[in-house]
Design an enzyme around this catalytic site. Sequence first.
Site, PDB file in Angstrom:
ATOM      1  N   SER A 161       3.128  -2.511  10.328  1.00 11.50           N
ATOM      2  CA  SER A 161       4.840  -2.350  10.551  1.00 11.50           C
ATOM      3  C   SER A 161       5.432  -3.818  10.253  1.00 11.50           C
ATOM      4  O   SER A 161       6.183  -4.436  10.929  1.00 11.50           O
ATOM      5  CB  SER A 161       4.868  -2.186  12.085  1.00 11.50           C
ATOM      6  OG  SER A 161       4.472  -0.946  12.364  1.00 11.50           O
TER       7      SER A 161
ATOM      8  N   ASN B 134       0.839  -1.286  -0.162  1.00  2.82           N
ATOM      9  CA  ASN B 134      -0.092   0.080  -0.083  1.00  2.82           C
ATOM     10  C   ASN B 134       0.991   1.142  -0.142  1.00  2.82           C
ATOM     11  O   ASN B 134       1.511   1.504   0.936  1.00  2.82           O
ATOM     12  CB  ASN B 134      -0.865   0.098   1.243  1.00  2.82           C
ATOM     13  CG  ASN B 134      -1.603   1.185   1.535  1.00  2.82           C
ATOM     14  OD1 ASN B 134      -1.870   2.054   0.680  1.00  2.82           O
ATOM     15  ND2 ASN B 134      -2.276   1.661   2.528  1.00  2.82           N
TER      16      ASN B 134
ATOM     17  N   LYS C 235       0.203   4.245  -0.361  1.00  5.85           N
ATOM     18  CA  LYS C 235      -0.509   5.259   0.174  1.00  5.85           C
ATOM     19  C   LYS C 235      -0.502   6.493  -0.726  1.00  5.85           C
ATOM     20  O   LYS C 235      -0.286   6.214  -1.844  1.00  5.85           O
ATOM     21  CB  LYS C 235      -0.081   5.792   1.700  1.00  5.85           C
ATOM     22  CG  LYS C 235       0.017   4.622   2.735  1.00  5.85           C
ATOM     23  CD  LYS C 235       0.181   4.929   4.077  1.00  5.85           C
ATOM     24  CE  LYS C 235       0.079   3.591   4.870  1.00  5.85           C
ATOM     25  NZ  LYS C 235       0.096   3.880   6.327  1.00  5.85           N
TER      26      LYS C 235
ATOM     27  N   GLY D 267       2.440   1.881  10.803  1.00  4.74           N
ATOM     28  CA  GLY D 267       3.280   2.917  10.699  1.00  4.74           C
ATOM     29  C   GLY D 267       4.177   3.248  12.082  1.00  4.74           C
ATOM     30  O   GLY D 267       4.865   4.281  12.275  1.00  4.74           O
TER      31      GLY D 267
ATOM     32  N   GLU E  44      -5.776  -5.119  10.489  1.00  6.33           N
ATOM     33  CA  GLU E  44      -4.475  -4.137  10.588  1.00  6.33           C
ATOM     34  C   GLU E  44      -4.928  -3.700  11.837  1.00  6.33           C
ATOM     35  O   GLU E  44      -5.822  -2.583  12.079  1.00  6.33           O
ATOM     36  CB  GLU E  44      -4.666  -2.971   9.762  1.00  6.33           C
ATOM     37  CG  GLU E  44      -4.381  -3.460   8.156  1.00  6.33           C
ATOM     38  CD  GLU E  44      -3.625  -2.622   7.184  1.00  6.33           C
ATOM     39  OE1 GLU E  44      -2.417  -2.795   6.853  1.00  6.33           O
ATOM     40  OE2 GLU E  44      -4.082  -1.497   7.109  1.00  6.33           O
TER      41      GLU E  44
ATOM     42  N   GLY F 172       2.757  -1.265   4.023  1.00  7.86           N
ATOM     43  CA  GLY F 172       2.696   0.015   3.909  1.00  7.86           C
ATOM     44  C   GLY F 172       4.120   0.586   3.559  1.00  7.86           C
ATOM     45  O   GLY F 172       4.765   0.539   2.569  1.00  7.86           O
TER      46      GLY F 172
ATOM     47  N   HIS G 149      -9.446   1.162   4.950  1.00  8.46           N
ATOM     48  CA  HIS G 149      -8.242   1.304   5.286  1.00  8.46           C
ATOM     49  C   HIS G 149      -8.114   2.376   6.528  1.00  8.46           C
ATOM     50  O   HIS G 149      -9.191   3.458   6.558  1.00  8.46           O
ATOM     51  CB  HIS G 149      -7.025   1.928   4.579  1.00  8.46           C
ATOM     52  CG  HIS G 149      -5.734   1.933   4.964  1.00  8.46           C
ATOM     53  ND1 HIS G 149      -5.364   2.882   5.814  1.00  8.46           N
ATOM     54  CD2 HIS G 149      -4.650   1.176   5.038  1.00  8.46           C
ATOM     55  CE1 HIS G 149      -3.881   2.687   6.177  1.00  8.46           C
ATOM     56  NE2 HIS G 149      -3.708   1.370   5.401  1.00  8.46           N
TER      57      HIS G 149
ATOM     58  N   GLU H 293      -6.614   4.861   7.647  1.00  8.35           N
ATOM     59  CA  GLU H 293      -6.559   6.257   7.392  1.00  8.35           C
ATOM     60  C   GLU H 293      -8.012   6.772   6.787  1.00  8.35           C
ATOM     61  O   GLU H 293      -8.421   7.749   6.800  1.00  8.35           O
ATOM     62  CB  GLU H 293      -5.304   6.546   6.742  1.00  8.35           C
ATOM     63  CG  GLU H 293      -4.169   6.281   7.505  1.00  8.35           C
ATOM     64  CD  GLU H 293      -2.845   5.297   6.656  1.00  8.35           C
ATOM     65  OE1 GLU H 293      -3.011   5.802   5.379  1.00  8.35           O
ATOM     66  OE2 GLU H 293      -1.909   5.097   7.414  1.00  8.35           O
TER      67      GLU H 293
END
Length: 233
Positions: free
Chosen positions: A195, A7, A9, A159, A153, A216, A85, A87
């Site tokens: 992560s 991903n 992003k 992250g 997730e 990510g 997701h 975010e």
Amino acid sequence: MKIIAGNWKMNGSRAALVEMQDALANIETENTVILCVPFVFIAASNNSVAIGAQDVSVHDHGAFTGEISANMLAGIGAKYVIVGHSERRMYHGETNEIVKQKASMALSAGLTPIICVGETMEERNSGKTMEIIELGVRESVPSNGGDVIVAYEPRWAIGAGITPSDEDIAAAHSLIAESLTKMGRGGTPILYGASVKGSNAKQIMSIPHVDGVLVGGASLKPDDFIPIITATK
Ligand code: PEP
């Protein structure tokens, strides 16, 4: 065989996609590799790996400025789309209901949705992890249509450079597998995301019901992504 999905992003460039695809063309793996890139790079793919988007509209077409439909994504070669997701849920207020609508639109266009579920730190601290995961699956995954992928997730670990314990990942994935079976979706691949890096990918993918990973930050550069893809053949 595992599924390794990247991903990007809001990162990368056309040149970075070409560089990544060139690098991936030379590796030997039986794993399925998917790259979910910003909309504008999808058409730049040479299709050496499966390409996905990171969001899709709940609408089919019409006066929805800035939105991209599932059919448009399919028309430029996308095969997958991430929906729900963390975010998107956090910055755009996406609920399980919206995520399910997006997943259904993806399915109707022939795309495979990668449906994300997971708990926040607050939910974890109040002992609600399992409840949030079960509700996330039950409310976000369409009960019919084509194949889907579910990604667990833990939102607090994205992250952050930290991961849950193997036992926590195992418990979450086992609950997701059970919930999907109850919905008639037994055998749906379940990815772990948050992560993941070269040094922990093999261990994470050895946990029962972990059918692959959603990556990510470590999917942006070949030197970081390739060790994850080749962590298991
Ligand atoms: C993600 O955002 O889906 C993700 C897994 O991020 P990271 O690997 O950087 O934690």
